[in-house]
Design a protein around this motif. Sequence first.
Motif, short mmCIF file in Angstrom:
data_model
loop_
_atom_site.label_atom_id
_atom_site.label_comp_id
_atom_site.label_asym_id
_atom_site.label_seq_id
_atom_site.Cartn_x
_atom_site.Cartn_y
_atom_site.Cartn_z
N ILE A 132 16.42 0.39 6.32
CA ILE A 132 17.87 0.38 6.56
C ILE A 132 18.14 0.16 8.04
O ILE A 132 19.02 -0.64 8.40
N ARG A 133 17.38 0.81 8.91
CA ARG A 133 17.57 0.59 10.35
C ARG A 133 17.32 -0.87 10.72
O ARG A 133 18.03 -1.46 11.52
N ARG A 134 16.27 -1.47 10.12
CA ARG A 134 15.96 -2.87 10.43
C ARG A 134 17.05 -3.81 9.90
O ARG A 134 17.38 -4.80 10.55
N VAL A 135 17.61 -3.51 8.74
CA VAL A 135 18.71 -4.33 8.21
C VAL A 135 19.90 -4.26 9.17
O VAL A 135 20.52 -5.29 9.48
N VAL A 136 20.21 -3.08 9.66
CA VAL A 136 21.32 -2.93 10.61
C VAL A 136 21.05 -3.76 11.86
O VAL A 136 21.94 -4.47 12.36
N GLU A 137 19.83 -3.73 12.39
CA GLU A 137 19.49 -4.54 13.57
C GLU A 137 19.64 -6.03 13.28
O GLU A 137 20.15 -6.78 14.12
N ARG A 138 19.23 -6.48 12.11
CA ARG A 138 19.35 -7.90 11.77
C ARG A 138 20.82 -8.30 11.65
O ARG A 138 21.20 -9.42 12.02
N THR B 234 0.83 -1.20 0.00
CA THR B 234 0.00 0.00 0.00
C THR B 234 0.87 1.25 0.00
O THR B 234 0.61 2.21 -0.74
N THR B 235 1.91 1.26 0.82
CA THR B 235 2.81 2.41 0.89
C THR B 235 3.50 2.65 -0.44
O THR B 235 3.58 3.78 -0.92
N ILE B 236 3.99 1.57 -1.06
CA ILE B 236 4.68 1.72 -2.35
C ILE B 236 3.70 2.18 -3.41
O ILE B 236 4.02 3.05 -4.23
N ALA B 237 2.47 1.65 -3.41
CA ALA B 237 1.46 2.08 -4.38
C ALA B 237 1.14 3.56 -4.19
O ALA B 237 1.00 4.30 -5.17
N SER B 238 1.06 4.00 -2.94
CA SER B 238 0.82 5.42 -2.66
C SER B 238 1.97 6.27 -3.18
O SER B 238 1.75 7.34 -3.76
N LEU B 239 3.19 5.81 -2.98
CA LEU B 239 4.35 6.55 -3.46
C LEU B 239 4.33 6.64 -4.98
O LEU B 239 4.61 7.71 -5.55
N VAL B 240 3.96 5.56 -5.66
CA VAL B 240 3.87 5.57 -7.12
C VAL B 240 2.80 6.57 -7.57
O VAL B 240 3.02 7.33 -8.52
N ILE C 113 13.64 -1.64 -0.04
CA ILE C 113 14.46 -0.51 -0.46
C ILE C 113 14.59 -0.50 -1.97
O ILE C 113 14.45 0.55 -2.62
N GLU C 114 14.84 -1.67 -2.55
CA GLU C 114 14.98 -1.78 -4.01
C GLU C 114 13.70 -1.33 -4.71
O GLU C 114 13.75 -0.63 -5.73
N ALA C 115 12.53 -1.70 -4.18
CA ALA C 115 11.26 -1.32 -4.80
C ALA C 115 11.07 0.20 -4.77
O ALA C 115 10.61 0.79 -5.74
N VAL C 116 11.43 0.83 -3.66
CA VAL C 116 11.31 2.29 -3.56
C VAL C 116 12.25 2.95 -4.56
O VAL C 116 11.86 3.89 -5.28
N ILE C 117 13.46 2.47 -4.65
CA ILE C 117 14.44 3.06 -5.59
C ILE C 117 13.97 2.88 -7.02
O ILE C 117 14.07 3.81 -7.83
N ARG C 118 13.44 1.71 -7.36
CA ARG C 118 12.91 1.49 -8.72
C ARG C 118 11.79 2.48 -9.03
O ARG C 118 11.71 3.02 -10.12
N ALA C 119 10.90 2.69 -8.05
CA ALA C 119 9.79 3.63 -8.26
C ALA C 119 10.31 5.04 -8.50
O ALA C 119 9.83 5.75 -9.38
N VAL C 120 11.32 5.44 -7.73
CA VAL C 120 11.88 6.78 -7.91
C VAL C 120 12.58 6.88 -9.26
O VAL C 120 12.41 7.87 -9.98
N GLU C 121 13.35 5.86 -9.64
CA GLU C 121 14.04 5.88 -10.93
C GLU C 121 13.06 5.93 -12.09
O GLU C 121 13.30 6.59 -13.09
N HIS C 122 11.93 5.22 -11.94
CA HIS C 122 10.93 5.18 -13.01
C HIS C 122 10.38 6.57 -13.32
O HIS C 122 10.05 6.87 -14.46
N PHE C 123 10.31 7.42 -12.31
CA PHE C 123 9.72 8.73 -12.49
C PHE C 123 10.76 9.83 -12.56
O PHE C 123 10.41 11.01 -12.55
N LEU D 105 16.84 -9.54 4.07
CA LEU D 105 16.60 -9.62 2.62
C LEU D 105 15.26 -8.99 2.26
O LEU D 105 15.15 -8.30 1.23
N ASP D 106 14.23 -9.21 3.08
CA ASP D 106 12.93 -8.57 2.83
C ASP D 106 13.05 -7.05 2.85
O ASP D 106 12.46 -6.36 2.01
N GLU D 107 13.78 -6.53 3.81
CA GLU D 107 13.96 -5.08 3.92
C GLU D 107 14.74 -4.54 2.72
O GLU D 107 14.44 -3.46 2.21
#
Length: 147
Positions: free
Chosen positions: A80-86, A43-49, A130-140, A124-126
Motif C-alpha cells: 500500500i505504501r508503494r502504491v501511494v508512492e507510485r 515465497t512470502t505468500i507461500a509461507s503465509l498460506v 495485496i489481492e493475493a494476500v487477501i485471497r489467502a486470508v479469505e480462503h482460510f 498494479l503489481d503491488e
Amino acid sequence: MFDPQPAHDASAGFASPVDFGRDTSILRRRVATLTRTVEERETTIASLVQQLDRARSDPSRPMAIARRNAGAAHEVQAPIRRVVERMRVLRRGFDWLESAPEGFDPAELRRTRLAMSIAIDDALDELDRIEAVIRAVEHFSPPADAA
C-alpha cells in the motif's frame, strides 16, 4: 523538469526510470531485480498460506487467527505504501505535463511518459500482491454465517 524519483522510495528494488536507449544493461538489471522481488513475494505468500494451514488445525485457534491477521496486515502495509508512492510519481508527471513550457525537450516527454508507465505497472503489481494476500486470508476464514 519532471523528477520521476519518489520523495521517499519504499521499495529497494524500484529503479528510477531512465531513457534506456541502447544500453540494455540497466533494463537487464531491472528485470533481474523484479524477478528476485517476484520470487521473494511468492515465497512470502507461500509461507503465509502454510501458516494459515497450521492455524486451521491449531487448538488455540483464536490466538492463531490473531497471529494470522497480524501477518496479513503486515504483508499488505508495504505494498500500500508503494502504491501511494507510485501515485505521487504519476501526480508529479501529470503536473509536469500540464505546466510544460512551449518547445520543451521531446526527450524529457519520453522520460516522463516512461516514468509514468513504470509507476502504473509497479502500482498494479503491488495491488496484485495485496489481492493475493487477501485471497489467502479469505480462503482460510470461516464463512460469514459460521462465525
